[in-house]
Design an enzyme around this catalytic site. Structure first.
Site, short mmCIF file in Angstrom:
data_model
loop_
_atom_site.label_atom_id
_atom_site.label_comp_id
_atom_site.label_asym_id
_atom_site.label_seq_id
_atom_site.Cartn_x
_atom_site.Cartn_y
_atom_site.Cartn_z
N HIS A 198 0.82 -1.22 0.00
CA HIS A 198 0.00 0.00 0.00
C HIS A 198 0.85 1.26 0.00
O HIS A 198 2.04 1.25 0.30
CB HIS A 198 -1.01 -0.01 1.15
N GLU A 199 0.19 2.36 -0.37
CA GLU A 199 0.84 3.67 -0.55
C GLU A 199 1.96 3.62 -1.60
O GLU A 199 2.95 4.34 -1.49
CB GLU A 199 1.38 4.21 0.78
N GLY A 200 1.79 2.78 -2.60
CA GLY A 200 2.76 2.69 -3.68
C GLY A 200 3.67 1.49 -3.51
O GLY A 200 4.44 1.41 -2.56
N GLN A 230 7.60 2.98 -6.19
CA GLN A 230 8.60 3.78 -5.47
C GLN A 230 9.93 3.78 -6.21
O GLN A 230 10.64 4.81 -6.22
CB GLN A 230 8.78 3.23 -4.05
#
Length: 618
Positions: free
Chosen positions: A464-466, A471
């Site tokens: 999650h969050e990339g 990234q």
């Protein structure tokens, strides 16, 4: 705190249960010198005693009210009966306590009820809750990020109606980006917002579906403040056409009381491998279940400028990425301490070279392979904590340093490091959880011990969050080349400053030489990758580049920690702790940093293995 006791004739060391207060103390004060921040106007009312009291309160609350229901919330997932979501009562009780001692607003301005605590100290405080119970800790993490975004971009009315109740713990917040067919490719968002002439210039009616929304529905708070990424009617396609909207679960009247139910409807809960204390939801906006103010659509209010929604949302996304990295550290640290405690208590086998069954069985912590796993895990979790706290220190510098140039430099360096801060702990602190299961052996694969749950909980953090891949592309494809490579140059300069300091420390000469080589490789490999200017070829090995640069960054921070420990080892009574810090630093240089050599070689080779691959060959 760590203490020694005599048991069965063998000297053993009892460890802390979920995180190390001694390590936090060392990193904050001996290494990062966070008490020096008290000389700055924003923090002038504080002192080390204030910082210590907040840290101690966080540790106590995390252990007594968060850790105590971590297993129960894992075994009793959220339930949705078609009307309400039911969670175990301990979650709300813990969150009420968290809000009650002012932690939701701790870093914020006094004007909104905050105490202006440095970000570095606040991140250390919150690490206790993430290590204790990541599922429950996610609600305040999201709410604080939501509130910070609104404080930056919201109107005075939005702050008064929504942020103030959030900081009181009455409202919780979310971020709503992904959709059932749209994950990280946000330019393809289909949720629409139609201007609502009845509600004023910033009022819209939102229609669409959002997926994977953590904390998206529950009865833990009076209201839920959704920040929804959507495209206003008539705006162009792509990310530049997106705007951000505040869409509450319940409308709020001018006097602050709750009004009618907004048209935000829970369609279902996702059943997860871990983080089971956090609801994860599919939300429908404007489907017609409710008609607030007698009109169709969920009432939403524009946040920031129209068409600048992604810029606004990155405020919360970047904060969340650092929070994800911190969560990975907390879970890895907890697992490491569980494994260390078990290895010191569990007796199995004899020393190498012993004949047959001569003598008593020894603690498995005395076997070389177990020590390998424990020492490597120690280097990951203490190095990961250092990475998080260093990033938080940069945030403090970007906000409070004496000059604008210093503030800009810190902000630029944090921008470059953010993909690493999110990703490196998500890989390597998860490895610590993997080692913890291995140290416990068959017992680690059962539900009788925490380590299997900690692994499951931590497995979300690489996603999650990339994801790693996102990234990696952010680091190599954006951050190191932005502003003509200015951010990368700041990173290289900071690393070389440490190397110049280490040049006078003969006991660190081998580590200094190794790090010098790795830092030089970052510079030369980055230049080689982008020499052709072809992004397809350049990004083919972005993930390997991220691993190599991440390991080099953590080695750099380990050198700083190692030198700080060496400087104080003869002055304090906790020499075992300091020598353990030095041993972990030397381990990282001897066993981990050398992995960057083939990683850098591969990236520099320009291999296009994945670009050339036809999916029919898979």
């Amino acid at each position: 705190m760590t203490e020694q006791s005599k048991g069965n004739g063998v000297l053993t060391t009892a460890t802390e249960s979920i995180l190390s207060a001694k390590d936090i103390e060392f990193q904050l004060y001996d290494w990062l010198k966070v008490d020096e921040l008290c000389d700055r106007p924003r923090f002038s009312d504080h002192s080390r005693e204030v910082f210590d009291s907040v840290l101690e309160a966080s540790e106590e609350l995390a252990k007594e009210r968060f850790a105590t229901h971590a297993r129960k919330s894992d075994l009793n997932e959220p339930r949705f009966d078609g009307t309400e979501v039911t969670l175990i009562p301990e979650i709300k009780s813990a969150l009420d306590q968290f809000a009650g001692i002012g932690l939701l607003s701790a870093t914020m301005d006094e004007s909104v009820g905050g105490i202006q605590l440095p970000q570095t100290v606040a991140k250390a405080c919150f690490a206790w809750f993430q290590a204790a119970n990541i599922g429950t800790a996610s609600y305040p993490m999201l709410t604080m990020g939501n509130a910070n975004l609104l404080l930056e971009y919201g109107t005075e009315e939005q702050i008064e109606k929504y942020v103030v109740p959030e900081l009181d713990g009455r409202f919780f917040g979310t971020m709503c980006l992904s959709e059932p067919e749209v994950g990280s490719s946000l330019g393809d968002v289909t949720t629409k917002a139609v201007p609502d002439p009845q509600g004023g210039d910033d009022a819209f009616r939102v229609h669409g579906t959002k997926m994977w929304i953590s904390g998206g529905d529950h009865e833990l708070s009076e209201n839920i403040v959704h920040l929804v990424l959507a495209r206003a009617e008539g705006d162009h396609s792509g990310v530049k056409g997106l705007s951000l909207f505040l869409v509450p679960k319940y409308l709020v009247n001018d006097d602050g009381s709750l009004g009618e139910r907004n048209d935000v409807v829970l369609s279902g809960l996702n059943h997860k491998m871990g983080w089971r204390g956090t609801t994860n939801t599919l939300l429908n906006f404007g489907e017609g279940t409710h008609t607030p103010a007698g009109s169709p659509g969920a009432v939403g209010y524009l946040v920031g400028e129209r068409g600048k929604g992604l810029t606004c949302m990155f405020q919360m996304m970047n904060e969340a990425r650092i929070g994800v990295g911190a969560g990975a550290v907390g879970l890895g640290y907890h697992g490491y301490l569980d494994a260390l405690r078990y290895a010191r208590d569990r007796r199995q086998g004899r020393p190498d070279g012993a004949k047959g069954s001569d003598g008593e069985p020894i603690p498995i912590a005395e076997h070389a392979d177990v020590r390998r796993m424990l020492l490597s895990s120690k280097s990951y979790v203490e190095g990961g904590l250092g990475l998080i706290l260093y990033a938080a220190r940069l945030l403090d510098e970007s906000e409070t340093a004496d000059s604008e140039a210093e503030r800009d430099r810190a902000a630029l360096l944090l921008d470059v490091l953010t993909p690493i801060v999110k990703t490196w702990p998500s890989v390597w602190c998860l490895k610590a959880n993997d080692h913890a299961i291995q140290v416990l052996g068959g017992a680690g694969y059962t539900r009788d011990h925490d380590v299997e749950q900690l692994y499951r909980d931590n497995r979300l953090n690489p996603i999650h969050e990339g994801t790693h891949g996102i990234q990696a592309k952010d680091l190599l494809g954006r951050k190191v080349i932005m502003k003509a490579g200015a951010g990368l140059q700041v990173l290289l300069e900071q690393m070389r400053e440490t190397l110049a300091e280490a040049a006078d420390r003969s006991e660190w000469s081998a580590e200094t030489a190794a790090l010098t080589s790795a830092v030089d490789r970052i510079e030369s490999v980055t230049a080689a990758v982008w020499a052709s200017g072809d992004p397809t070829a350049a990004l083919d090995n972005a993930w390997t580049y991220l691993e190599a640069v991440g390991h080099t960054v953590v080695a750099w921070l380990w050198l700083q920690q190692g030198m700080a420990a060496e400087a104080t080892v003869g002055e304090r009574g906790d020499s075992a702790f300091l020598r353990g810090k030095i041993a972990a630093a030397r381990y990282f240089f001897a066993h981990e940093l050398p992995q960057t050599v083939p990683w850098f070689d591969l990236v520099e080779s320009g291999a296009t293995t994945f670009t050339d691959l036809d999916d029919s060959w898979l």
